[in-house]
Each structure stands twice: as C-alpha cells, then as structure tokens.
Design a protein around this motif. Structure first.
Motif, short mmCIF file in Angstrom:
data_model
loop_
_atom_site.label_atom_id
_atom_site.label_comp_id
_atom_site.label_asym_id
_atom_site.label_seq_id
_atom_site.Cartn_x
_atom_site.Cartn_y
_atom_site.Cartn_z
N VAL A 167 1.28 -0.92 -0.11
CA VAL A 167 -0.33 -0.05 -0.14
C VAL A 167 0.55 1.08 -0.01
CG1 VAL A 167 -1.64 1.53 1.42
CG2 VAL A 167 -2.13 -1.02 0.70
N LEU A 168 2.24 1.61 -0.16
CA LEU A 168 2.94 2.33 0.56
C LEU A 168 3.74 2.61 -0.85
CD1 LEU A 168 2.66 2.71 4.65
CD2 LEU A 168 0.98 3.78 2.45
N PRO A 174 5.57 8.69 8.69
CA PRO A 174 4.86 8.00 8.82
C PRO A 174 5.58 6.95 9.61
CG PRO A 174 4.04 7.93 6.68
CD PRO A 174 5.57 8.61 6.88
N LEU A 175 5.19 6.54 10.59
CA LEU A 175 6.32 5.05 11.38
C LEU A 175 5.59 3.92 11.03
CD1 LEU A 175 6.80 7.87 14.25
CD2 LEU A 175 8.58 6.79 12.67
N ILE A 176 5.86 3.38 11.10
CA ILE A 176 5.52 1.62 11.07
C ILE A 176 6.21 1.26 12.36
CG2 ILE A 176 5.13 -0.20 9.99
CD1 ILE A 176 4.49 1.94 8.20
N GLU A 222 -2.49 9.07 14.14
CA GLU A 222 -2.54 9.59 12.85
C GLU A 222 -1.86 9.50 12.05
OE1 GLU A 222 -5.54 10.16 11.41
OE2 GLU A 222 -6.41 9.15 13.65
N GLY A 223 -0.41 9.45 12.67
CA GLY A 223 0.98 9.04 11.96
C GLY A 223 1.94 7.47 12.23
N CYS A 224 0.95 6.68 12.61
CA CYS A 224 1.53 5.12 12.80
C CYS A 224 1.00 5.14 12.55
CB CYS A 224 2.68 5.04 14.10
SG CYS A 224 2.88 6.63 14.37
N ILE A 225 1.49 2.87 11.67
CA ILE A 225 0.93 1.90 11.64
C ILE A 225 1.19 1.06 12.52
CG2 ILE A 225 0.03 -0.13 10.12
CD1 ILE A 225 0.27 2.11 8.15
N PRO A 239 -4.56 3.77 10.21
CA PRO A 239 -5.61 4.99 10.73
C PRO A 239 -6.27 5.05 9.66
CG PRO A 239 -3.43 6.08 10.25
CD PRO A 239 -3.01 4.64 10.58
N VAL A 242 -5.61 5.79 6.16
CA VAL A 242 -4.82 4.17 4.81
C VAL A 242 -5.38 3.01 5.08
CG1 VAL A 242 -2.85 3.40 4.80
CG2 VAL A 242 -2.70 5.44 6.04
N LYS A 265 -7.37 0.66 2.22
CA LYS A 265 -6.57 0.73 1.29
C LYS A 265 -5.70 -0.87 1.48
CE LYS A 265 -6.95 3.90 -1.83
NZ LYS A 265 -7.58 2.97 -2.75
#
Lengths: 394, 394
Positions: A108-109, A198-200, A224-227, A248, A251, A254
C-alpha cells in the motif's frame, strides 16, 4: 519447453547467502541459538484444546465458513481494548501473522524506487517483506537508545523522494534485543511528525519484559502518523499465524483491500480459538510465566557468556526483555566465517549480517535465549567460546 | 497531521462499484444467491473436532510452533499423490487459501504493465489479486467450450510485451459454471506450448462434478508449462484457509520466497488437522455427499428458473458441477440496475459486470445454488422473476 519470464522483483528475491548458510544450522543434535522460536513449553496446549472443542461445538459452521477480511469482531474488540491508547475496533485488521502486516504495508505504501527507512540492524523478515515492492531501503544509524534522530533527518529525502516511512521495533528489538528509551521515543515521534514521516511500529515482543514494562508505544503518541503491528505469536503460539495491525482511517481501507486480495481473510477458526482462550483474562495469568521463563534463560545465557568468554574481546548487551541478545566478536573476526566452525563444535547462531540492508558489521551475531534449555545454553556457550578461541588461535 | 503517500498500485485498488453494490445484499433476511459460500451443512465438524483433539494431544508443540514455508510434509505428500499426474511433493507449496496462490503468482510473474490474459468473464478475486502488481489485463473471448484459442493467439503480444500467462479455470468456472471440453483443453495446451505461454490453472471446483468427472487438468498435459492451484475450501471447509499450488522447478523457488515473505508459512495446526482428517480416504467418502447435495440444489434452481422465468427472454446454462450458474437477462436490461429491486423483493445475486476486466455484458448475473436451501431457492427465484417482470413493465 515453456520459458517462464519472471518479474523483475523476482530477480531481487535471491536466496540470500545467509539463508544458504543457515541450512548448516539444521544439523540434527545441534544446540541452536539461531531460530527466533518461542519456547514450546509456553504454548497453552490444554487451553487451545478446550477452545477448539468449544468453538466447533458452539459455532462450528461459522468458524469453518468464509468470513470478513477485517477479522472476527470479538478479537478485533479485544485487541483494541488491550492497547494503551484509544483504539476503535474498526481500525484493527487481523492478519495472517504480523509478517502479513508487513507485506500489506509494503503493497500500500511502496512504489518501485520509493525510499523507505529502517533501523540498522533490523528484522530480516521485514526486509524480505518489503523487497518485492522494490523500495530503496535506507539504513538509519541506531545506538543503545534507539534510532539516531539526526541521521534520520539527514536521510529523509525530499519532495517525491521523501521517505514513505520508517520501520522500527522499539521493544526488545530483533535482532539486537535493544529497547528504545522514553526520551528517544518522544524525540522520534516529534521529529517524525515535523518531517511528515509515517512510522511503522512493529511490536511482537513488547509483552515479554523482564522487570518493568517498556515505555508507551510510538503509536500511542501519534496514532494518525503510525501503523502499529502486533502478534499473538510470542504470547500464545506462532503456529496459528495470528497478528494484527492498527492503522489510521486514511490508510486502513487500502490495507483492507490488499488483505482481501492477499488471502481473503485470516482463518476464522483460528481467530475464534484465540478469542476464546483470551476472553477471561488468560493472558494476564499466562504472559507472566513466559516473562519469568525468558528472564531466567536470558540470565543463564549472560552468566554463561561471562564465564565462557572470559579473556576474550567479545561484547554483548543485557536485554530488558524479548528473545534475543546481540554479540560482537573480537576485532578482525567474521561471524559468517565463524558459523561453520561453531556448527562443527555443536552450536548455531545467526550472523548479524543477515539483519543489515547494507553496511553490515561482520563481527556481530544474534543469539536467541528462549528456545534452548538452561542446560543447553551452558553447553552451547562453551562450544561457541571454543570455536572462537580456535579461530583466534588458528 | 501526517500525510500518507500511497503507492500508485493503491490508487488502482479502488473499492469497486460492484463491492459497494454488494453491500445491499447483506440485508438481513434476504435469500442470497450472491456469495460463493459452500454449504455449511457439508463441513465435517465432528471430524475436525476429533482431528484437533488428536493433533494437539500427539503433536501439540510442533503444531503450534513456527514451521517451514513449503508446508507440512504429509499434507504435501497427500496433495501430490491425489493429483492425476506425476507430482513430486517438492513441487507442492501449501498456501493460505488458493487466493494466496494468486497473490504469489502475480508477485513472481507480473511487472508493472506486463500483459496477462484472462478468460472473460473470470474470477473476481483473481483480478483483485493480480491488480496490485499493476498488469495490463487482456480479456480473451470464451464460449461454452472454453477459451477461444484464436483470440488467445491474436492477443498474445510479442517480444517483451508477450503475455506472462493465461489465467484459466477449466472446471465449473467461477462465475459462469462452464467447463472446458476435452478438445478445447487439448488445443489450448498445444497452442500455449507453441506460443511459449505459461498457463495458471485454477481448480477449486473440479471435485464437485455431478455425473462424471471433468477431463484431465491442463497441467497434467504439460506440467512444465503450468502452475496449478488447488484448495480444500470446497471439499472440506473454507474457514481453515488451506490451498496449494504445484509449480515447475524453474518457478517454485521464487514462489517459495514470496510465500515466506508474505506470511512465513500457512498455519501448521490447520495443515495437521486437515492431514489428519483426510489421511484414511475420508474425502472419497465425503466428497460424493457434497456432489449429491449440490446436484440436487442445482436441479432445484434449474427447475425454479424454468417455472418462474416462463415467457421471459431470460437465458441460463446447465452446469455439470461446481457452485454457480450464469444468467442472461432480457435485451436492454442491466443486472446492476436490477439488483436493488431484487433486494427489495428479498433476493440477491452478483451482477456479471463484477467478473469482467473490461467489456462487461451488462445483462449477465451469477447465481450460486449451494448456499440457500431448496425451499429458499424456490422462493428466491420467484422473487427474482417478479423483480424482472416489474422492471420490464416499468
């Protein structure tokens, strides 16, 4: 004779030198500190048997039917409620192990050539999951406190080349066993938000602390900035392949579509079994037993290292939890070259080079302290020290 | 506020109009011929319960531990032995449902812009699995006998643009219920070999024949030129997510690496349960009961169509097995426009447009005859006819 034309990405998926080397560690009778295998003693087999019986008796047809791609609602609700920030169950996606979460994130990213950043060293399986999407992997320097924030910013890239994300394991990292400090977490989340990065956050080991829980997850500080990726593999058992991600709303849809395309859904039967096992607070009773076991095994390995490596210029860290510790061999030695000799002496490990996207430190190696028994740890460490001494002497 | 940059492929993974439409079919109380759900009456729940108990008792620790990416050896051996050509178990890769096989095939064989060919119409899930790898999907005309060989050759492409493969479901196809004739199979395999065109043969329904088994698989005729996908979802239960693929040695190692990166391995516990259930010839006793049930339900649906559609210009086929039949509405009608009216009348189906990569025939729709009971089939067909008549009259 049909000639198969392979995708370009398939060329990049070469059997690594490391994987070939690791085959020698499968020699029967060897004491292996190589695999990241949870101790099977911790698997709650009786509880799974009772849960399976009940799920099939009470809900068999639904458990064995096709199901929604999002996952089994009670399990999603449990995951949401168990996390230390405000999580809507609709943000939770059940995955076929957290490895699948990495595959979905990459799909997705990541475009071909997209810059993505990883700690160095980092989890080998993440590198393998990201590779098929053909990213440009950038290694960010890390120290005992975690990711080097200034190196992160320096390597962030700009405009269309800005990094799509940083992949990070803050707790008892694989391979190093390191944990990110509170100060570094706060600084990382702040800098990442300022950089629009973004942070994973991958957290398979966070529950396996020895004396005190680790600081709050990165995601809790900026959802909101992390998965966030989690797993039942280390607190229950890996053989059911049950993980999850929290993403979030911007994302999640998708990731859900990618999940549906990947395997329709994670086995509903397995999801119900785990939901059944954990519903009455089982993990609160069970996980402390894993912590105690792994702590004692870690202490045994540290004691054996102290004893066996005496007089050798070998360094190692003292993890606060998890499954691994990280060893650095004497100047001039190579863990890859040491491995066959160690295997000959009856002991196996993973050379650290497996965990670097680039710029590997050849002196490093990873030891798992959770699979072998305390007795085996003693014997294995003596064998490892012997192999090191033989190499130095030779 | 973090802005997430999505991969280009994610833009292509839009929620389809069809998927949005299908949400209305989830209305409670509706008689649904929409889902491709096996009849839960056929799930061998008692056998699974016995198998689970035995696996956990005799082999619990291994069943719950990490396992090899290839799959559980006895299950691979069973698959190899059950197929009607000479299959080495080392060519068998156990997948998390055969949907995952499609994901792996796309990863290993498809570059952005690669030409791939599909029957038209074809399985929606395959289109969804291939889309993330950004192929150019080319629809090949099909008739009652199967793929149109001349259209195939005309659309094959040349040089670097030559099609990477043709994806085909020869038995009781999803969505049409059609089967490919012996003559067409022989011609297709011969022409594909001459064109150096790999075939991806998907066979989830092949065991569900009514009166006679279908002709031999394409792969049996040219194993080096085909990847074969199979599944336990339709002969045991889909909720365990167990499928497999058989691939030639020239492609297998790449599929295996893609599998490892995707989810490490398919749940070992599930693999052992299924191996335990099927080891003593259970499928030879069980599958005939599914065939008989589905045949009786298919006959009920055909009889209901005869009765309810009398006087309407509605066409349908008579499948020789599987789960689906294919209906064509009167001239000028659209199945997408009919659906909300049918749902209002209490019945649901999938508009055929869902199954076309392009050039959809708007008059077509898919009916599953396996999920609803015979009584529901009668009521549902009457409701469908009523909705059609109301549309024609309006």
């Amino acid at each position: 004779m049909t000639t198969w034309t392979l995708a370009r990405r398939a060329q990049k998926m070469n059997p690594s030198v490391i994987r070939e080397i690791l085959k020698i560690t499968e020699k029967p009778g060897i004491i292996s500190f190589a695999g990241g295998l949870p101790s099977p003693k911790t698997f709650p087999i009786a509880e799974f048997a009772a849960a399976s019986e009940r799920v099939l008796r009470e809900d068999g047809q639904a458990a064995l039917q096709y199901a929604s791609s999002e996952g089994f609602a009670p399990l999603r609700e449990h995951v949401a409620a168990s996390l230390p920030w405000n999580v809507d169950p609709n943000q939770v996606l059940i995955t076929t192990g957290s490895q699948q979460g990495l595959d979905l994130v990459a799909k997705v990213l990541v475009d071909e050539g997209s810059r993505i950043m990883v700690e160095t060293p980092t989890y080998l399986g993440a590198l393998q999951a990201f590779t098929p999407m053909e990213p440009t992997v950038v290694s960010v320097a890390s120290d005992e406190q975690g990711v080097d924030i200034d190196d992160l910013q320096a390597k962030m890239g700009e405009g269309a080349d800005a990094a799509r994300f940083l992949y990070v394991l803050p707790n008892f990292q694989n391979p190093t066993g390191r944990s990110m400090s509170e100060a570094r977490r706060a600084a990382l989340v702040e800098r990442a938000a300022a950089l629009n990065l973004p942070l994973i956050e991958d957290n398979p080991y966070g529950d396996l602390w020895f004396d005190a829980p680790p600081p709050a997850p990165l995601t809790a500080r900026n959802p909101e900035g992390c998965i966030y990726l989690g797993s039942f593999s280390k607190v229950l058992a890996p053989g059911l392949r049950l993980g999850y991600l929290v993403a979030p709303a911007s994302v999640y849809p998708k990731l859900l579509q990618a999940k549906q395309a990947a395997d329709l859904h994670t086995p509903g039967y397995n999801q119900r079994m785990v939901a059944e096992v954990i519903k009455d607070g089982f993990l609160d009773r069970h996980v402390p037993t894993i912590r105690a076991l792994y702590k004692s095994q870690c202490e045994a390995m540290l004691a054996a290292l102290e004893k066996e490596m005496a007089g050798l210029d070998v360094q190692w860290n003292r993890p606060d939890g998890g499954m691994f510790l990280w060893v650095r061999l004497p100047e001039g030695m190579s863990a890859i070259e040491l491995l066959p000799k160690a295997v000959e002496a009856g002991v196996a490990f993973v050379p650290g080079a497996a965990f670097y996207a680039d710029g590997a430190d050849p002196r490093t190696l990873r030891l798992s302290f959770v699979t072998a028994s305390v007795e085996q740890i003693g014997i294995g460490m003596a064998a490892l020290a012997k192999a090191i001494r033989a190499t130095l002497g030779g």
